[in-house]
Enzyme design. Structure first.
Site, PDB file in Angstrom:
ATOM      1  N   SER A   1       0.850  -1.185   0.000  1.00  0.00           N
ATOM      2  CA  SER A   1       0.000   0.000   0.000  1.00  0.00           C
ATOM      3  C   SER A   1       0.888   1.238   0.000  1.00  0.00           C
ATOM      4  O   SER A   1       2.110   1.139   0.004  1.00  0.00           O
ATOM      5  CB  SER A   1      -0.876   0.000   1.252  1.00  0.00           C
ATOM      6  N   LYS A   2       0.246   2.369   0.021  1.00  0.00           N
ATOM      7  CA  LYS A   2       0.942   3.660   0.000  1.00  0.00           C
ATOM      8  C   LYS A   2       2.072   3.740   1.033  1.00  0.00           C
ATOM      9  O   LYS A   2       3.081   4.397   0.809  1.00  0.00           O
ATOM     10  CB  LYS A   2      -0.059   4.781   0.282  1.00  0.00           C
ATOM     11  N   ARG A   3       1.826   3.075   2.168  1.00  0.00           N
ATOM     12  CA  ARG A   3       2.842   3.116   3.228  1.00  0.00           C
ATOM     13  C   ARG A   3       4.194   2.614   2.741  1.00  0.00           C
ATOM     14  O   ARG A   3       5.235   2.977   3.263  1.00  0.00           O
ATOM     15  CB  ARG A   3       2.417   2.212   4.397  1.00  0.00           C
TER      16      ARG A   3
END
Ligand code: GLU
Length: 484
Positions: free
Chosen positions: A254-256
């Site tokens: 994910s974006k993380r």
């Protein structure tokens, strides 16, 4: 007779084109090319609230950028169109009506509250909740009564209650789901939009898809889809569910974890061939140790037999390393073309470039290439050619510059350079080495202080080339500044 090999990529245009989507597309594309079959691209936009034209454009341009051309589908056309699901509603409607007339599907008037109640009861009894079949055998009168109440029906498929939905997955081997766990599910909502499972089956059947290769998250949809194939009487394609892509912490990417869309990588100046090479290795293991593959090699060697069912971990270091290998193959012109937009964007130069400036910049970028894993890194590396050098903060470095021998060498070197008529790499080198001999200092004692004075670092690519590219004025200014 065996049907001609045909695969498809069927994205839902509901957001930026994710790197996982690109990998699914790539596996399909590689197989199509390997088997000399057909690669089809269609758009699954039945989620009206979330689908956007912008996302569709983004997906198309990313596929094009990655060089995954398609033989049939949106834009290119073909005999099984249209290729956007919202333009195929009539086809779905006809198939639904056929199922209704064959009593393989039925209208269901249950309200959300009623469904919720039945669900909770089943849960209380420790059962896996499925549709309780309340509307499966309504009389005409009962149905009319519901209609009168103003209820808007959905349409459900009659699903067998015994036996299994079984298939041999190209990645996961034999997979079985108990029919009893599926229940009569909705195939068309009350707004006459078919659900994903229905539309996808009708499309794959109409478009003569022989192999469905897609993300693992769709594995649990497959029993429903098989039920639909069986009800419609169409051949079931071969399925292959490829694993999830996880971030470095083994959680869903994910974006993380950093950039997740193809567009972001493009914007950072990664090369499409490198991304394709990297994505191919995300789940597929080639036979030997080779890691850099041309497209032709990938097409020749790729096979689903060597695609792992284990989750693939996205390793940015590896992507960078692969990208670096491709960066090294660029010509000076190509490297400038890749990096120029970043240099302009950083405000270091403006367009148009004079011929002289272009030649200089080409050399500068070429000089920096060993430090560029991807295009946008040029901004950090090229800074020293355009910006003032920040004062040194590292005590050890300050100490080196304070030494008498350093000062002596730097100031004598600056004087020598001043006298040069031709300020090129060879002249700078001669100047430097002659001076070393004359003063009687060796290697590190000469290189380190000069490099520190010019760049604030003790290591880097070719010093003489850099000085030549800095030019006389900047070099002498920096050398003198370090003596203050
Ligand atoms: N439209 C689905 C998605 O984007 C793909 C469905 C499929 O490949 O069967 O996840």
């Amino acid at each position: 007779m065996e049907k001609p090999f045909k695969v498809r990529f069927a994205p839902s245009p509901t957001g930026p084109f994710h790197i996982g989507g690109a990998r699914s597309a790539l596996f399909n594309w590689l197989l199509a090319r390997h088997k000399k079959g057909t690669f089809l691209v269609r758009i699954e936009d039945t989620d009206l609230a979330r689908s956007t034209k912008e996302s569709e454009e983004n997906i198309k341009s990313a596929l094009q950028w990655l060089g995954m051309n398609w033989d049939e589908g949106i834009d290119v056309g073909g005999e099984n169109g249209p290729y956007r699901q919202t333009e195929r509603l009539e086809i779905y409607q006809n198939e639904i009506e056929r199922l209704l007339s064959e009593d393989k599907a039925y209208y269901c008037y249950c309200s959300a509250e009623e469904l919720e109640k039945s669900r909770n009861e089943q849960l209380k009894e420790g059962k896996t909740p499925i549709y309780d079949g309340h509307c499966s055998h309504l009389t005409v009168e009962e149905a009319q009564a519901y209609e009168k109440e103003g209820r808007k029906p959905v349409i459900r498929l009659r699903v067998p209650t015994e036996g299994t939905f079984a298939f041999d997955d190209m990645v996961r081997g034999h997979v079985e789901f108990q029919c009893a766990g599926v229940g009569d599910f909705i195939i068309m909502k009350s707004d006459h939009i078919p659900v994903y499972n229905f539309a996808v089956v009708v499309d794959d059947a109409y478009m003569k898809i022989t192999h469905v290769i897609r993300a693992e998250e769709h594995l649990s949809n497959t029993p429903r889809q098989i039920a639909i194939y069986q009800a419609l009487g169409y051949d079931i394609p071969v399925f292959g569910h490829i694993s999830l892509i996880l971030g470095s912490d083994h959680k869903k990417m994910s974006k993380r974890h950093g950039a997740t869309s193809v567009d972001e990588y493009k914007k950072m100046g990664y090369l499409p061939d490198a991304i394709v090479n990297y994505l191919a290795l995300l789940g597929w293991s080639p036979k030997g140790e080779q890691e850099i593959f041309s497209r032709e090699e990938l097409i020749e060697q790729f096979s689903m037999k060597r695609v792992s069912a284990n989750d693939a971990v996205f390793d940015i270091e590896k992507l960078n390393w692969i990208n670096f290998q491709y960066m090294k193959k660029l010509s000076p012109e190509e490297l400038l073309e890749l990096t120029l937009p970043f240099i302009v964007h950083a405000g270091y130069i403006s367009l148009p470039l004079s011929k002289e400036k272009e030649d200089w910049l080409k050399e500068v970028v070429w000089y920096l290439r060993e430090r560029l894993y991807y295009g946008s890194q040029v901004v950090e590396q090229i800074k020293m050619f355009f910006e003032e050098l920040p004062p040194l903060t590292d005590d050890a470095y300050i100490e080196i510059l304070k030494q008498e021998t350093s000062k002596q060498f730097i100031s004598a070197f600056a004087e020598r350079l001043e006298q040069l008529d031709t300020f090129d790499e060879v002249a700078v080198k001669n100047c430097f080495t002659e001076l070393m001999k004359e003063i009687g200092i060796k290697g590190k004692a000469a290189f380190e202080p000069v490099r520190l004075a010019l760049t604030g670092e003790t290591h880097g690519p070719g010093l003489y080339t850099m000085i030549a590219l800095f030019g006389k004025e900047k070099t002498i200014h920096l050398l003198k500044q370090s003596l203050l």
